[in-house]
Design a protein around this motif. Sequence first.
Motif, PDB file in Angstrom:
ATOM      1  N   SER A   1      -3.878  21.428 -15.081  1.00 41.24           N
ATOM      2  CA  SER A   1      -3.388  20.115 -15.450  1.00 41.24           C
ATOM      3  C   SER A   1      -2.459  18.987 -14.712  1.00 41.24           C
ATOM      4  CB  SER A   1      -2.377  20.422 -16.376  1.00 41.24           C
ATOM      5  OG  SER A   1      -1.179  21.229 -15.961  1.00 41.24           O
ATOM      6  N   SER A   2      -2.277  19.514 -13.499  1.00 39.27           N
ATOM      7  CA  SER A   2      -1.960  18.503 -12.761  1.00 39.27           C
ATOM      8  C   SER A   2      -2.453  19.020 -11.174  1.00 39.27           C
ATOM      9  CB  SER A   2       0.108  18.858 -12.387  1.00 39.27           C
ATOM     10  OG  SER A   2       0.276  19.620 -12.278  1.00 39.27           O
ATOM     11  N   GLY A   3      -2.040  18.086 -10.350  1.00 36.64           N
ATOM     12  CA  GLY A   3      -2.469  18.304  -8.685  1.00 36.64           C
ATOM     13  C   GLY A   3      -1.771  19.911  -8.328  1.00 36.64           C
ATOM     14  N   SER A   4      -0.525  20.343  -7.891  1.00 39.91           N
ATOM     15  CA  SER A   4      -0.133  20.855  -7.485  1.00 39.91           C
ATOM     16  C   SER A   4      -0.112  22.515  -7.829  1.00 39.91           C
ATOM     17  CB  SER A   4       0.827  21.001  -7.870  1.00 39.91           C
ATOM     18  OG  SER A   4       1.999  20.650  -8.542  1.00 39.91           O
ATOM     19  N   SER A   5      -0.475  22.212  -9.638  1.00 38.09           N
ATOM     20  CA  SER A   5      -0.525  23.235  -9.843  1.00 38.09           C
ATOM     21  C   SER A   5      -2.243  23.714  -9.976  1.00 38.09           C
ATOM     22  CB  SER A   5      -0.471  23.702 -11.728  1.00 38.09           C
ATOM     23  OG  SER A   5      -1.179  22.395 -12.112  1.00 38.09           O
TER      24      SER A   5
ATOM     25  N   ILE B   1       0.977  -1.076  -0.085  1.00 44.08           N
ATOM     26  CA  ILE B   1      -0.401  -0.274  -0.115  1.00 44.08           C
ATOM     27  C   ILE B   1       0.997   1.187  -0.297  1.00 44.08           C
ATOM     28  CG2 ILE B   1      -1.600   1.268   1.331  1.00 44.08           C
ATOM     29  CD1 ILE B   1      -3.290  -0.949   2.392  1.00 44.08           C
ATOM     30  N   GLU B   2       2.029   1.488   1.072  1.00 42.04           N
ATOM     31  CA  GLU B   2       3.415   2.360   0.642  1.00 42.04           C
ATOM     32  C   GLU B   2       3.520   2.720  -0.695  1.00 42.04           C
ATOM     33  OE1 GLU B   2       6.347   1.341   3.295  1.00 42.04           O
ATOM     34  OE2 GLU B   2       4.892   1.405   5.163  1.00 42.04           O
ATOM     35  N   VAL B   3       3.918   1.815  -0.912  1.00 39.73           N
ATOM     36  CA  VAL B   3       4.232   1.610  -2.581  1.00 39.73           C
ATOM     37  C   VAL B   3       3.008   3.085  -3.464  1.00 39.73           C
ATOM     38  CG1 VAL B   3       4.998   0.525  -4.434  1.00 39.73           C
ATOM     39  CG2 VAL B   3       6.150  -0.484  -2.401  1.00 39.73           C
ATOM     40  N   ILE B   4       1.888   2.062  -3.110  1.00 39.27           N
ATOM     41  CA  ILE B   4       0.394   2.361  -4.352  1.00 39.27           C
ATOM     42  C   ILE B   4       0.659   3.260  -4.324  1.00 39.27           C
ATOM     43  CG2 ILE B   4      -1.605   2.376  -4.706  1.00 39.27           C
ATOM     44  CD1 ILE B   4      -2.037  -0.345  -4.442  1.00 39.27           C
ATOM     45  N   GLU B   5       0.605   4.478  -2.829  1.00 42.57           N
ATOM     46  CA  GLU B   5       0.373   5.465  -2.438  1.00 42.57           C
ATOM     47  C   GLU B   5       1.587   6.553  -3.335  1.00 42.57           C
ATOM     48  OE1 GLU B   5      -0.850   7.859   1.880  1.00 42.57           O
ATOM     49  OE2 GLU B   5      -0.032   6.405   2.014  1.00 42.57           O
ATOM     50  N   LYS B   6       2.619   5.973  -3.468  1.00 39.16           N
ATOM     51  CA  LYS B   6       3.744   6.570  -4.233  1.00 39.16           C
ATOM     52  C   LYS B   6       3.914   6.277  -5.323  1.00 39.16           C
ATOM     53  CE  LYS B   6       9.153   6.388  -3.973  1.00 39.16           C
ATOM     54  NZ  LYS B   6      10.208   5.762  -3.727  1.00 39.16           N
ATOM     55  N   LEU B   7       2.756   5.461  -6.204  1.00 40.14           N
ATOM     56  CA  LEU B   7       3.248   5.490  -7.406  1.00 40.14           C
ATOM     57  C   LEU B   7       1.865   6.415  -7.574  1.00 40.14           C
ATOM     58  CD1 LEU B   7       3.820   2.014  -8.357  1.00 40.14           C
ATOM     59  CD2 LEU B   7       5.375   3.812  -8.625  1.00 40.14           C
ATOM     60  N   LEU B   8       0.512   6.609  -6.810  1.00 36.70           N
ATOM     61  CA  LEU B   8      -0.539   7.137  -7.187  1.00 36.70           C
ATOM     62  C   LEU B   8      -0.526   9.081  -7.491  1.00 36.70           C
ATOM     63  CD1 LEU B   8      -3.334   5.570  -4.807  1.00 36.70           C
ATOM     64  CD2 LEU B   8      -3.363   5.734  -7.553  1.00 36.70           C
ATOM     65  N   ALA B   9       1.233   9.210  -6.957  1.00 32.11           N
ATOM     66  CA  ALA B   9       1.387  10.652  -6.700  1.00 32.11           C
ATOM     67  C   ALA B   9       2.154  11.029  -7.969  1.00 32.11           C
ATOM     68  CB  ALA B   9       2.338  11.010  -5.200  1.00 32.11           C
ATOM     69  N   ASP B  10       2.590   9.842  -8.272  1.00 33.57           N
ATOM     70  CA  ASP B  10       3.135  10.168 -10.234  1.00 33.57           C
ATOM     71  C   ASP B  10       1.935  11.035 -11.581  1.00 33.57           C
ATOM     72  OD1 ASP B  10       4.578   9.225 -12.542  1.00 33.57           O
ATOM     73  OD2 ASP B  10       5.393   7.483 -11.476  1.00 33.57           O
ATOM     74  N   LYS B  11       3.098  11.775 -12.197  1.00 31.84           N
ATOM     75  CA  LYS B  11       2.627  12.917 -12.099  1.00 31.84           C
ATOM     76  C   LYS B  11       2.445  12.359 -13.907  1.00 31.84           C
ATOM     77  CE  LYS B  11       3.729  16.918 -10.078  1.00 31.84           C
ATOM     78  NZ  LYS B  11       4.143  16.217  -8.521  1.00 31.84           N
TER      79      LYS B  11
ATOM     80  N   ASP C   1      -9.336   6.436   1.122  1.00 37.55           N
ATOM     81  CA  ASP C   1      -8.603   7.796   1.732  1.00 37.55           C
ATOM     82  C   ASP C   1      -6.962   7.792   0.446  1.00 37.55           C
ATOM     83  OD1 ASP C   1      -6.006   6.556   3.369  1.00 37.55           O
ATOM     84  OD2 ASP C   1      -7.441   5.480   2.885  1.00 37.55           O
ATOM     85  N   LEU C   2      -6.475   7.380  -0.555  1.00 40.24           N
ATOM     86  CA  LEU C   2      -5.273   7.440  -0.989  1.00 40.24           C
ATOM     87  C   LEU C   2      -5.393   7.746  -2.179  1.00 40.24           C
ATOM     88  CD1 LEU C   2      -3.766   3.578  -0.538  1.00 40.24           C
ATOM     89  CD2 LEU C   2      -3.013   5.173   0.089  1.00 40.24           C
ATOM     90  N   ILE C   3      -6.666   8.023  -2.971  1.00 36.19           N
ATOM     91  CA  ILE C   3      -7.362   8.839  -4.175  1.00 36.19           C
ATOM     92  C   ILE C   3      -7.936  10.331  -3.591  1.00 36.19           C
ATOM     93  CG2 ILE C   3      -9.146   8.141  -5.812  1.00 36.19           C
ATOM     94  CD1 ILE C   3      -7.367   6.067  -5.561  1.00 36.19           C
ATOM     95  N   HIS C   4      -8.069  10.609  -2.959  1.00 34.92           N
ATOM     96  CA  HIS C   4      -8.452  11.552  -2.604  1.00 34.92           C
ATOM     97  C   HIS C   4      -7.580  12.976  -2.858  1.00 34.92           C
ATOM     98  CE1 HIS C   4     -11.849  11.030  -0.059  1.00 34.92           C
ATOM     99  NE2 HIS C   4     -11.382  10.622   0.937  1.00 34.92           N
ATOM    100  N   LYS C   5      -6.152  12.740  -2.667  1.00 31.58           N
ATOM    101  CA  LYS C   5      -5.203  14.305  -3.491  1.00 31.58           C
ATOM    102  C   LYS C   5      -5.151  13.729  -4.528  1.00 31.58           C
ATOM    103  CE  LYS C   5      -3.904  15.138   1.351  1.00 31.58           C
ATOM    104  NZ  LYS C   5      -4.893  16.695   1.451  1.00 31.58           N
ATOM    105  N   ASN C   6      -5.162  12.547  -4.993  1.00 29.05           N
ATOM    106  CA  ASN C   6      -4.848  12.271  -6.511  1.00 29.05           C
ATOM    107  C   ASN C   6      -6.178  12.191  -7.434  1.00 29.05           C
ATOM    108  OD1 ASN C   6      -1.996  10.968  -5.709  1.00 29.05           O
ATOM    109  ND2 ASN C   6      -3.232   9.989  -4.580  1.00 29.05           N
ATOM    110  N   TYR C   7      -7.435  12.757  -6.960  1.00 31.69           N
ATOM    111  CA  TYR C   7      -8.390  12.982  -7.913  1.00 31.69           C
ATOM    112  C   TYR C   7      -8.202  13.395  -9.055  1.00 31.69           C
ATOM    113  CZ  TYR C   7     -13.423  13.343  -9.466  1.00 31.69           C
ATOM    114  OH  TYR C   7     -14.705  13.814  -9.403  1.00 31.69           O
ATOM    115  N   ARG C   8      -7.787  14.836  -8.454  1.00 36.19           N
ATOM    116  CA  ARG C   8      -8.030  15.380  -9.968  1.00 36.19           C
ATOM    117  C   ARG C   8      -6.839  15.391 -10.773  1.00 36.19           C
ATOM    118  NH1 ARG C   8      -8.924  20.981  -5.508  1.00 36.19           N
ATOM    119  NH2 ARG C   8     -10.871  20.102  -5.333  1.00 36.19           N
ATOM    120  N   LYS C   9      -6.098  15.377  -9.635  1.00 34.70           N
ATOM    121  CA  LYS C   9      -4.376  14.851 -11.286  1.00 34.70           C
ATOM    122  C   LYS C   9      -5.833  13.295 -12.317  1.00 34.70           C
ATOM    123  CE  LYS C   9      -1.890  11.926 -10.461  1.00 34.70           C
ATOM    124  NZ  LYS C   9      -1.268  10.923  -9.438  1.00 34.70           N
ATOM    125  N   LEU C  10      -5.836  12.832 -11.673  1.00 33.34           N
ATOM    126  CA  LEU C  10      -6.591  11.627 -12.578  1.00 33.34           C
ATOM    127  C   LEU C  10      -7.339  11.486 -13.931  1.00 33.34           C
ATOM    128  CD1 LEU C  10      -6.795   8.573 -10.201  1.00 33.34           C
ATOM    129  CD2 LEU C  10      -5.159   9.187 -11.702  1.00 33.34           C
TER     130      LEU C  10
END
Length: 1104
Positions: free
Chosen positions: A705-709, A184-194, A215-224
Amino acid sequence: MAASPAYGEEKGGSSSLGEPEYGHDPASGGIFASDYKRHDDLKEMLDSNKDSLKLEAMKRIVAMIARGKNASDLFPAVVKNVACKNIEVKKLVYVYLVRYAEEQQDLALLSISTFQRGLKDPNQLIRASALRVLSSIRVPIIVPIMMLAIKEAASDMSPYVRKTAAHAIPKLYSLDSDQKDQLIEVIEKLLADKTTLVAGSVVMAFEEVCPERIDLIHKNYRKLCNLLIDVEEWGQVVIINMLTRYARTQFLSPNQNESLLEESAEKAFYGSEEEDTKDAKAEAASLAKRKPYVMDPDHRLLLRNTKPLLQSRNAAVVMAVAQLYFHLAPKAEVGVIAKALVRLLRSHSEVQYVVLQNVATMSIKRRGMFEPYLKSFYIRSTDPTQIKILKLEVLTNLANETNISTILREFQTYIRSMDKDFVAATIQAIGRCATNIGKVRDTCLNGLVQLLSNRDELVVAESVVVIKKLLQMQPAQHSEIIKHMAKLTDNIQVPMARASILWLIGEYCEHVPKIAPDVLRKMAKSFTNEEDIVKLQVINLAAKLYLTNSKQSKLLTQYVLNLAKYDQNYDIRDRARFIRQLIVPTEKSGALNKYAKKLFLAQKPAPILESSFKDRDHFQLGSLSHLLNAKAVGYQELPDWPDEAPDPSVRNVEVPEWTKCTSREKRKEKVEKPFYSDSEGESGPTESADSEPESVSEESGSSSSSGSSSSSSEEEDEEDEEEGSGESEDKEEEEEKRKKRKEKGGPQKASSAGSAGSEEEEETEGKKAKKAAGPQGRKGRAETSSEEASASESSSSGSDSGTEAPAVVEAKRRKAPPSSRAGPKEISLLDLDDFTPPPPQPVPSTSIVSTSLVTDLEGLTLTDTSLAPALMSPAFGAVRTYELLHRMAGEGLSVEYCFSRRPFPGDPHMVAVQIHISNNTDAEVKSLRVSEPKPLSGMRIQEFPEIECLAPGDTTSVVMGIDFCDSTQAANFQLCTHTRHFYVSIQPPVGELMAPVFMSENEFRKEQGKLTGMSEITEKLTLPEKCRSDHAIVQQVTSAANVGRVPCGADNEYRFAAKTVTSGSLVLVTLERREGAAAQLTVNSEKMVIGTMLVKDIIHALAQ
């Protein structure tokens, strides 16, 4: 590699070193020789020192694998070359090892150190291949090594290697589920991949390992959501399915206030009225309930970013988007998927099969969606049987009163088909149409009776089974058919058909008293040769005849029961013993004997012929479980919508300080972004204005275009809002009030081709608050309707109190100076507001009489004649304006429409629709016209004449006629300019489908007497304080429907009359006041659907 299979194939049949397993000369014994020298040439080539020979050997081996040949005996020779320096050879060795590592685990383990070295190789393809082979060796002992390799690969510089790491995660999890926490830690890391390359693979790993960790999807939802369009097709399917389940847990249902039982567009229209009524009642309770449903910007982002994928070349992607829209989109927007699904029906039969399974399920709940494409489901002679039966299912689901004649004509041709299974299914479909649509029941029954004389026994048998079900609905009227079917027992040999005839004769033996005993006599003769299902029905028939006509059938019954007593089948023996004890009274028979008649001849309910797809919608569409109609392994249930929306802030991403932009230019860009992001890709046919202006800044942030922006743009927007705090608060308040008023405002808006949410609107609302005192602001709206005018007045004064009395409005209108006609420039400024300049046509001819005076005059009923329609209708039916095309979606062109309630000059059966077109751009708009009207069957559209040119800032009004066929279904068409096409639709409120009729009190009573029973709908209601005067009641009723007042002698009764525009069916409305605030509303009309909807509309209007 692509050429290698062809290369191997070319060598295959030759006498070269290619494949020695073929013995070309039978005399040589090659076919029967042992395999000990098999592939020796390939082994020699792999052992040689030359890389070219090794490469040649590996190409041939991979070609063999590609053709399905077994090459496992070469494993030791191949695995030695895993350390080869040549990259091309190495890649092919890894391809081979991935295929056979699982089978030859012990040999693969010997090379594990080489694979570990391969993980450090400078070539990304070798690193990825090494990891792929390592994860294919399914031995628990190397789990720690695999875990380390996956963790390292997840941080690799190459996205291809990171993608391979994501693929390895489910393999390791299936080998050892105890590693779940580390994975799950690895998946969380890879989910943040842009990168788009990794996104699909990591979501697949997430779905396999930990689908519950939402909860792993929340932060990556808009990016996905934003990456989705660029991910490979396989990844798109996986992500869309995952986001569908995510959205069902995080957002509120967009259709939460509508009735879930609505199946047609007609009902959908007045379902929204119900929603408004509930909102109005809840208003008094609390502020929270008063707010209408506002779609979460993240929900809108998902819908907007998946919509373009409906044009994908991949059928799986289109299907995934279709199921997402079906499960997540508001009802008004689901229609966009129909065209894409119909396009897939031109694909291979396998794809057609899956698509039609899903369409069959969708068409039960959302019939209106596929009605325009009815002909796409017609059956071709080349279709396979399964496809034919599914298309039949869809056609039957789409059948309604307007298209049933076409569908039945189509079914008639299908019955002549050579495919017997298909013919049987067609006959069942005719039976379902007959049960669902009462008016064609007799026609279908007669058609099926004619089929009884068909030469084909299977057709006759299936017809008998269906007729039996139809006759159960009204057997008394059809004794002739039962007699006709009794004669068929001599000829029909199909057991199910014989059993159906016997059941019918037994059940309705009192209708055929002479024939029934004779049928039993014939059946007793052939009893021993009959099938079990027929024998059981013969026993039943004997028992029923014994109870009703024992004189003629007593001996026959005893004979049949004796035969059954010694039958080979124990079911038949048991049934015979049971029935003998029940119907033949003896000393031992108990109390049941008295009730034998009630047991056997009880009234049976008619069977309901339902679609076999009715209960499939609880499975997620597009899934294997839905296809099989059974829960497949690994299927995840689609969650229910939450009652309250979870916190949306969990999807906000914190941005490091250094990424925040400081320069003014960048900040300006961020502020402007919402305008573009909101208008992009939103000109589809049925986009609705769900994305609300208050949430625009948040939405725009989410669509970058990406999560941070995305999060940085949100923070910037928030900062800007804080800087202009005073003004923006005013704007938001104004916007909220206007929205509430629109929610109260009744009939459903036509679904315009664009979203109303934009920052420019907020600005104009702010301007309205300041400029409303100016005369032109009122003049622009004054002549459209008193209700609209009062709404704008109350919003400008900041009060939240519905509509004002017409007299007050009139007084306010008079303040406007007569010469307030501005020049072109001033008009274009005015047009920034949402007001349109006054249309010339809907102004009443007697405009000198004020609205209040007209309503007072209308209340007087001294004589038997009422006011002239031209005076009364437009004045009372305060002409509401609906938006057809918003200026954002129309790129500066805004279009509104209203129902002028005047006869359409070209055709009295058409409803006149007044269209107001405004050009808010700086350029001329040329060649404005209606193109490609796509009305539902029976509807007609009379286009307005083409407008050659509309100057900048100008407004024009035109009239078009629409024959809605007395239905509230939307009329769809394209509004075209010389450069663009906009898909728009006009949906009429039920009250606009009629024209007022004037009649005396006696005539009214006489007509009302004819329309009773099913044609009369009565509803009790409580009148609010504001709506208890004669004037207020008459005004509210006539605003809800285009009806004429009928004189009435009683003080506490109000009567109105109208005729539907298309068919001329009478609609009579009576409102009777009781004690206090109680009242009773009665609508008499032979059109029951119109009557029911009209009751809802009038009650809603009176409750306001």
